[in-house]
Design an enzyme around this catalytic site. Structure first.
Site, mmCIF file in Angstrom:
data_model
loop_
_atom_site.group_PDB
_atom_site.id
_atom_site.type_symbol
_atom_site.label_atom_id
_atom_site.label_comp_id
_atom_site.label_asym_id
_atom_site.label_seq_id
_atom_site.Cartn_x
_atom_site.Cartn_y
_atom_site.Cartn_z
ATOM 1 N N HIS A 239 0.378 -1.186 0.248
ATOM 2 C CA HIS A 239 -0.191 -0.063 -0.266
ATOM 3 C C HIS A 239 1.062 1.110 0.229
ATOM 4 O O HIS A 239 1.245 2.051 -1.113
ATOM 5 C CB HIS A 239 -0.975 -0.038 1.243
ATOM 6 C CG HIS A 239 -1.754 -1.021 1.000
ATOM 7 N ND1 HIS A 239 -2.755 -1.490 0.162
ATOM 8 C CD2 HIS A 239 -2.098 -2.100 2.276
ATOM 9 C CE1 HIS A 239 -3.690 -2.371 0.236
ATOM 10 N NE2 HIS A 239 -3.771 -2.977 1.761
ATOM 11 N N ASP B 134 -5.092 -7.940 -3.650
ATOM 12 C CA ASP B 134 -4.804 -7.520 -1.751
ATOM 13 C C ASP B 134 -6.472 -8.846 -1.561
ATOM 14 O O ASP B 134 -6.832 -9.915 -1.184
ATOM 15 C CB ASP B 134 -4.867 -6.231 -1.658
ATOM 16 C CG ASP B 134 -5.131 -6.523 0.170
ATOM 17 O OD1 ASP B 134 -5.534 -6.891 1.025
ATOM 18 O OD2 ASP B 134 -5.310 -5.011 -0.123
HETATM 19 ZN ZN ZN Z 1 -3.337 -7.106 3.027
#
Ligand code: ZN
Length: 475
Positions: free
Chosen positions: A295, A346
């Protein structure tokens, strides 16, 4: 030697090459990549655009069961996490195996040839270990092997509920190993060689639905590798992070961590320690060329400099970041500073690496009101070679001699790609292709997907449906 003749192939750069002979040896390595060549008589013709296999660097396979169940309605990240935890509370090794096998097959259909599973669901509900303390991890290894894609199992250390040292509570008890030494001890058992011919036996039960173990076509599995993960700086204190980082360094293994996904993580880190999450990870020795920060949305201060100077890679997960309202990270500044980028799906709200790739650029356009920070070859590189490197398979992700024979075929005669200009083929793939355009997938020289069908699991949708429905009303 197995040989193919690719109608078109992306070999790097903006354009596509024509009539590319690709051949691999019995070890699954490329021994020939030759554009404009006459093909051997027995070459398999690949109708479409061949590109290196796609690397899905960040996966939590079980989150796939939440697709369509948590997207609608107002709720912040933390409310989403409550729903995810409810699911995490009910999975056992066999249920995880069934779900992950179907999810990894969905990934294979989408052209993904290697996946990084960020795995923290280790123990029984309540926290006690299974008879095999790595039963859940092995379920994931077996699932990937059965559908013929490579796996890096990123085994996550998860020790506390927050910066105050809150003990793990509720479903989080399943994630914890007590302390970092406990994590290392369990992982040492996982690193033991796994006999690919052994019967699957997760809980001392007879093998269940895992028939055909050993991979597609009865061949040896595509292979898996072990990596380490720090769940986040919220969940692991600095001294414990250091233990995990040392383990990764000793084993030359990849090390991944969630970093600054939410503003609250930064605020809590600053309040508790006076440092950003990136600085805490750096102080623990957890940043470096084998590390991927996942991220990296809310970087602050000199975080970008810190990540780049240590050679840390960043894995972006744009479809999840938009779904959860995380924000748009500084991918443009990271790339400009030389940070290697890669991509992950994800939470699997979407499983489509072309979508992830284009969103890296498109999200930036929305924020900055300008275009062109990331060119198409760089985005395809993040989806392929960048991902392979981040997962510890640096010998893959490119169509070059000696590389792993992992590649996919994209049908450029689909309605989405019809009219493709080979001179601008990379951009056509990034901005036009979808997972549904992938027709064939080869991993280590073996065909895993042929004409849009998974070779070992013919009805992937039915497998997903069966597995998700079995989780029942808990969803
Ligand atoms: Zn994750």
């Amino acid at each position: 030697v197995t040989a193919w003749l690719a109608e078109l192939a992306w070999l790097g750069g903006e354009g596509l090459a024509s009539d590319v002979v690709i051949a691999c040896d019995g070890a699954g390595r490329l021994v020939r990549v030759a554009p404009g060549q006459a093909a051997p008589a027995d070459a398999v013709r690949l109708r479409g655009v061949v590109l290196p296999g796609l690397a899905n660097v960040h996966s939590h396979a079980f989150h796939r069961a939440l697709r369509g169940r948590v997207q609608s309605g107002a709720a912040d990240f933390w409310r989403w996490r409550d729903r995810m935890y409810a699911l995490a509370a009910v999975l056992d090794p066999d249920g995880l195996f069934e779900l992950a096998r179907a999810v990894y097959a969905e990934m294979a259909l989408a052209g993904m040839t290697v996946v990084g599973e960020f795995h923290y669901l280790h123990h029984r509900p309540g926290g006690g270990p299974y008879a095999d303390p790595n039963a859940m991890g092995r379920a994931l290894v077996d699932a990937a092997a059965e559908v013929g894609i490579r796996l890096t199992l990123l085994d996550a250390c998860y020790l506390r509920g927050g910066f105050g040292g809150e003990p793990l509570a509720g479903v989080q008890e399943r994630f914890g190993d007590g302390d970092a030494e406990g994590w290392a001890t369990r992982v040492a058992g996982l690193a033991a060689p796994v006999d690919p011919g052994a019967t699957r036996d997760h809980q001392g039960d007879a093998a269940g639905a895992g028939s055909g173990r050993g991979g597609v076509d009865g061949q040896p599995p595509a292979g898996w590798r072990l990596g380490a993960a720090v769940h986040s700086v919220r969940a692991v204190d600095v001294p414990s992070m250091r233990v995990v980082a040392d383990w990764a360094a000793r084993n030359a293994a990849p090390l991944h961590l969630h970093l600054s996904e939410q503003p609250a993580e930064n605020e809590q880190a600053l309040a508790a320690t006076g440092c950003t999450p990136a600085r805490l990870a750096g102080d623990a020795g957890a940043l470096g060329p084998r590390t991927a920060a996942v991220h990296a949305t809310h970087l602050a201060g000199d975080d970008i400099t810190l990540l780049c100077e240590t050679g840390t890679a960043v894995c972006l997960c744009p479809t999840t970041e938009r779904d959860l309202g995380d924000g748009v990270g500084p991918a443009d500044r990271l790339a400009a500073a030389g940070c290697p980028l890669s991509l992950g799906s994800d939470s699997h709200a979407v499983i489509d690496l072309f979508e992830e790739a284009r969103l890296v650029e498109l999200h930036r356009r929305l924020v900055r009101h300008e275009r062109g920070a990331h060119d198409a070859p760089a985005l395809l590189g993040a989806a392929t070679a960048g991902g392979y490197r981040a997962l510890g398979w640096s010998e893959g992700g490119e169509l070059v001699l000696g590389a792993l024979a992992d590649f996919v075929v994209v049908d450029h005669r689909s309605v989405r790609l019809a009219g493709l200009d080979p001179a601008r083929g990379a951009a056509a793939l990034v901005y036009g292709a979808s997972a549904a355009d992938v027709s064939d997938v080869v991993v280590g020289g073996r065909t895993v997907v042929r004409d849009g069908e998974h070779v070992g699991l013919p009805d992937v949708a039915a497998a997903l449906d069966r597995s998700i429905r079995s989780l029942g009303e808990r969803l």
